[in-house]
Design an enzyme around this catalytic site. Structure first.
Site, PDB file in Angstrom:
ATOM      1  N   ARG A  55       0.852  -1.201   0.000  1.00 57.45           N
ATOM      2  CA  ARG A  55       0.000   0.000   0.000  1.00 57.45           C
ATOM      3  C   ARG A  55       0.885   1.248   0.000  1.00 57.45           C
ATOM      4  NH1 ARG A  55      -3.632  -1.438   5.084  1.00 57.45           N
ATOM      5  NH2 ARG A  55      -1.610  -2.275   5.724  1.00 57.45           N
ATOM      6  N   ASP A  57       2.518   4.901  -0.189  1.00 60.00           N
ATOM      7  CA  ASP A  57       2.107   6.175   0.387  1.00 60.00           C
ATOM      8  C   ASP A  57       1.838   7.212  -0.701  1.00 60.00           C
ATOM      9  OD1 ASP A  57       2.374   5.203   2.975  1.00 60.00           O
ATOM     10  OD2 ASP A  57       4.441   5.887   3.166  1.00 60.00           O
ATOM     11  N   ARG A 206      11.871   5.157   2.652  1.00 59.66           N
ATOM     12  CA  ARG A 206      12.289   6.561   2.534  1.00 59.66           C
ATOM     13  C   ARG A 206      13.113   7.020   3.732  1.00 59.66           C
ATOM     14  NH1 ARG A 206       7.963  10.293   1.941  1.00 59.66           N
ATOM     15  NH2 ARG A 206       6.377   8.800   2.575  1.00 59.66           N
TER      16      ARG A 206
END
Length: 277
Positions: A55, A57, A206
């Site tokens: 999923r 972002d 990230r």
């Protein structure tokens, strides 16, 4: 009950115009757009069980996303020869369904996956990102050393508690196994990080990139990113790299379809994956 068929969809999208994958009220999401378009073609409520491998972002791209859904078998047989082209005509240009394949009912896009692989693109060119690649490439304001980036990456490979790099979710583990983490510099000068793991927790990729970049430009020692693995809560020292440089490029599954169910059961016992990227 009508017989139903399970379909695997291979999906690509430019994440810039989406608030992530998962449906959200009053927000444009990849799943929302995909379901709306399928409802238009097949009839509202025909599609059930849309499930995605990762999923992503808001702002994160995908070239190798995978999801599955279920359709009445009669509907699938009636549409299978032309559904892909109909979706191509009706979907917006920032999302594409590249393949639709009938799979066993034991296939689970999320839990049957053996790995997710992401790439993150960075340029340290003094003039910044090329205009045509500004949407998928981070412009870094300092020169980056490839050797330092790979030294920082090496300490993060393996099974660790990545709590320092994750947005913790209740009842979800932050234990992950990173099977690949390395950097290359392409002929055009772009630095590309490849990050592969069995699964990722929210913001993990990230956050790892953000930590490695400050080691790569010399502001932190190359041992610093791995040193954070001793922490049991998210580190405020880690800056999450911007979403637009990240893309989900591949999701792996067992080569033998007979292993789909076993892999799904194993994954469910180990952890519940949460939002990725």
């Amino acid at each position: 009950m009508d017989e139903r068929s399970r379909l695997r969809l291979d999906v690509s999208y430019d994440g810039a115009g989406f608030s992530g994958w998962a449906p959200q009220p009053a927000r444009r999401t990849v799943a929302g757009v995909l379901l709306d378009t399928l409802d238009l073609v097949l009839g509202a409520g025909t599609v059930t069980g849309l499930t995605v491998a990762g999923r992503t972002d808001a702002g994160v791209h995908a070239t190798g996303q995978v999801c599955h859904l279920d359709l009445p078998t009669a509907v699938w047989r009636d549409h299978e020869g032309r559904l892909l082209r109909r979706l191509a005509r009706l979907l917006p240009p920032d999302v594409r369904v590249r393949a639709m394949t009938e799979v066993p009912a034991t296939f689970d896009a999320r839990f049957s996956a053996t790995f997710r692989r992401y790439e993150y693109r960075v340029t340290d060119a003094p003039w910044g990102a090329e205009p045509l690649r500004r949407g998928d490439t981070l412009a870094w304001p300092k020169p980056l050393d490839l050797t330092a980036l790979n030294a920082a990456a090496a300490g993060l490979v393996g099974e660790h508690d990545f709590a320092a790099y994750c947005r913790r979710k209740e009842n979800a583990t932050t234990l992950r196994e990173v099977t690949r983490l390395d950097w290359r510099r392409d002929p055009d000068g772009i630095l590309v990080a490849t990050v592969q793991a069995d699964a990722f927790c929210q913001n993990m990729v990230r956050s790892l990139v953000g930590a490695m970049l400050v080691a790569g430009d010399g502001r932190r020692p190359v041992e610093w990113p791995a040193g954070l693995l001793t922490r049991r809560e998210r580190s405020s020292e880690v800056t999450v790299a911007p979403a637009h440089g990240l893309a989900l490029v591949e999701v792996g599954y067992p080569a033998d379809p007979a292993e789909y169910a076993r892999r799904a059961d194993l994954t469910r016992r180990l952890r519940v994956p949460v939002a990725e990227g």
